[in-house]
Motif scaffolding. Structure first.
Motif, PDB file in Angstrom:
ATOM      1  N   PHE A 144       5.895  10.802   1.934  1.00 58.13           N
ATOM      2  CA  PHE A 144       5.485  12.110   2.451  1.00 58.13           C
ATOM      3  C   PHE A 144       6.396  13.213   1.935  1.00 58.13           C
ATOM      4  CE2 PHE A 144       6.160  15.404   5.694  1.00 58.13           C
ATOM      5  CZ  PHE A 144       4.892  15.962   5.740  1.00 58.13           C
ATOM      6  N   THR A 145       7.704  12.952   1.921  1.00 59.36           N
ATOM      7  CA  THR A 145       8.668  13.959   1.478  1.00 59.36           C
ATOM      8  C   THR A 145       8.476  14.313   0.012  1.00 59.36           C
ATOM      9  OG1 THR A 145      10.280  13.126   3.090  1.00 59.36           O
ATOM     10  CG2 THR A 145      11.119  14.519   1.321  1.00 59.36           C
ATOM     11  N   VAL A 146       8.354  13.295  -0.838  1.00 59.84           N
ATOM     12  CA  VAL A 146       8.182  13.534  -2.271  1.00 59.84           C
ATOM     13  C   VAL A 146       6.849  14.244  -2.539  1.00 59.84           C
ATOM     14  CG1 VAL A 146       7.981  12.463  -4.540  1.00 59.84           C
ATOM     15  CG2 VAL A 146       9.612  11.560  -2.884  1.00 59.84           C
ATOM     16  N   ALA A 147       5.795  13.793  -1.868  1.00 60.07           N
ATOM     17  CA  ALA A 147       4.486  14.417  -2.067  1.00 60.07           C
ATOM     18  C   ALA A 147       4.475  15.854  -1.556  1.00 60.07           C
ATOM     19  CB  ALA A 147       3.414  13.595  -1.354  1.00 60.07           C
ATOM     20  N   SER A 204      -4.805   3.730  10.274  1.00 58.65           N
ATOM     21  CA  SER A 204      -3.870   4.110   9.210  1.00 58.65           C
ATOM     22  C   SER A 204      -4.432   3.753   7.837  1.00 58.65           C
ATOM     23  CB  SER A 204      -2.516   3.434   9.429  1.00 58.65           C
ATOM     24  OG  SER A 204      -2.651   2.030   9.532  1.00 58.65           O
ATOM     25  N   GLY A 205      -5.091   2.585   7.733  1.00 64.56           N
ATOM     26  CA  GLY A 205      -5.715   2.211   6.461  1.00 64.56           C
ATOM     27  C   GLY A 205      -6.857   3.146   6.096  1.00 64.56           C
ATOM     28  N   ALA A 206      -7.665   3.509   7.096  1.00 66.46           N
ATOM     29  CA  ALA A 206      -8.767   4.442   6.853  1.00 66.46           C
ATOM     30  C   ALA A 206      -8.243   5.818   6.462  1.00 66.46           C
ATOM     31  CB  ALA A 206      -9.643   4.548   8.103  1.00 66.46           C
ATOM     32  N   VAL A 212      -1.124  11.515   8.015  1.00 68.42           N
ATOM     33  CA  VAL A 212      -2.015  10.764   8.905  1.00 68.42           C
ATOM     34  C   VAL A 212      -1.417   9.402   9.236  1.00 68.42           C
ATOM     35  CG1 VAL A 212      -4.283   9.666   9.082  1.00 68.42           C
ATOM     36  CG2 VAL A 212      -4.077  11.954   8.105  1.00 68.42           C
ATOM     37  N   PHE A 213      -0.878   8.720   8.225  1.00 68.20           N
ATOM     38  CA  PHE A 213      -0.296   7.390   8.407  1.00 68.20           C
ATOM     39  C   PHE A 213       0.862   7.435   9.411  1.00 68.20           C
ATOM     40  CE2 PHE A 213       2.549   3.903   7.377  1.00 68.20           C
ATOM     41  CZ  PHE A 213       1.695   2.838   7.170  1.00 68.20           C
ATOM     42  N   ALA A 235       0.824  -1.215   0.000  1.00 69.97           N
ATOM     43  CA  ALA A 235       0.000   0.000   0.000  1.00 69.97           C
ATOM     44  C   ALA A 235       0.856   1.261   0.000  1.00 69.97           C
ATOM     45  CB  ALA A 235      -0.936  -0.006   1.210  1.00 69.97           C
ATOM     46  N   VAL A 236       1.843   1.316   0.899  1.00 66.78           N
ATOM     47  CA  VAL A 236       2.664   2.530   1.024  1.00 66.78           C
ATOM     48  C   VAL A 236       3.572   2.703  -0.197  1.00 66.78           C
ATOM     49  CG1 VAL A 236       4.419   3.692   2.419  1.00 66.78           C
ATOM     50  CG2 VAL A 236       2.577   2.454   3.545  1.00 66.78           C
TER      51      VAL A 236
END
Length: 303
Positions: free
Chosen positions: A210-213, A266-268, A235-236, A113-114
């Motif tokens: 997170f960094t790239v986004a 975390s999934g939500a 959030v994750f 997922a990640v």
């Protein structure tokens, strides 16, 4: 003269201390209110994710679904379904098989997922860079190179899990001292070092995403999925940073419940932050799913 005898580990002394009584087994069962609530949440989230997947498949030819990389969206949604379902492995009486499957399934499906979020983020950046002069960026985008991140990252996590199973795998353990009159049946992680390596690798992928986004958050509106990806990774990471101190302070079935809740939360977070805005457009303002709607949005934002 009377002589005291220590009760066996599976027993405890009564209040008069003249008899040994059997300890009641304690674990997070499906019949417990807490276990039932968590199991219902896991099933509801998995069905909701399946419904979102069906919605995306139904509108697969629209500009909105295509612009947000249709194939990666499918992979992410399918992996999220398994993320929610893997929480069910933590509920019920532990045994050797479930103890092993808990951690391995959790580590692998969340890595898929990640890493998919990371691939989506890189795709967004390349899609913008490909409009600039230079063939390399365009070639990377057309060749589907970002999708290779998913099997590569997953293979590394599978290798870590293999080392974990080969060195000190999880096993069924008991705790007769934390709760009076109860013997807690739980899954021992085996090697805590391996557990934190799996969790740390997952965290490093989330931090990279997170960094790239975050760096790509100011791209033009047509490619603004980076903003949603940034928030989803925020959030994750927040959920799992909160998980560590709470997990170590909890005992018994509460400790298992904290881990299950962290998986669901975390999934939500990934499901809501990434797909809720798209579902809102598809269901409530479908005229914006077209390229004309995208152009109108960009034109209005400039004025």
């Amino acid at each position: 003269m009377e002589q005291c005898v220590r009760c066996a580990d599976h027993q405890y002394a009564n209040t008069q201390r003249d008899e040994c009584l059997l300890r009641a087994a304690s674990f997070l069962a499906f019949g417990d209110p807490l276990g039932m609530a968590l199991a219902c949440m896991a099933l509801c989230f998995s069905m909701l994710t399946a419904a979102v997947l069906g919605l995306f498949v139904k509108h697969q030819d629209t500009a909105l679904v295509k612009a947000n990389n249709r194939a990666l969206s499918y992979i992410l949604l399918i992996s999220l379904i398994f993320c929610f379902l893997c929480a069910l492995l933590f509920i019920g009486r532990p045994n050797t098989v479930t103890c092993i499957l808990q951690q391995i399934t959790f580590g692998v499906v969340f890595t898929v997922a990640v890493s998919t979020v990371l691939a989506k983020t890189v795709t967004v950046v390349l899609a913008f860079k490909a409009t600039c002069p230079g063939r390399r960026m365009r070639w990377l985008l057309v060749s589907g190179a970002p999708k290779l991140l998913i099997p590569i990252c997953t293979l590394i996590q599978v290798s870590l899990c293999g080392l974990w199973l080969g060195s000190s795998p999880p096993f069924v353990d008991t705790d007769a001292h934390s709760e009076h009159g109860h013997i807690i049946i739980l899954c021992n992680k085996g090697s805590l070092t391996a557990f934190y390596c799996v969790l740390g690798y997952l965290g490093s992928l989330a931090l990279a995403s997170f960094t790239v986004a975050f760096l790509a958050r100011n791209l033009p509106d047509t490619f603004n999925e980076a903003k949603f990806l940034t928030f989803s990774m925020l959030v994750f990471c927040s959920v799992w940073l909160t998980f560590l101190p709470v997990y170590h302070s909890a005992k018994g079935k509460e400790m298992v419940a904290v881990e299950v809740f962290s998986i669901l939360a975390s999934g939500a977070g990934l499901l809501g932050c990434i797909f809720a805005p798209k579902c809102y457009i598809i269901l409530l303002i479908p005229h914006k799913m077209s390229l004309h709607g995208f152009r109108d949005k960009r034109h209005s934002s400039r004025h």
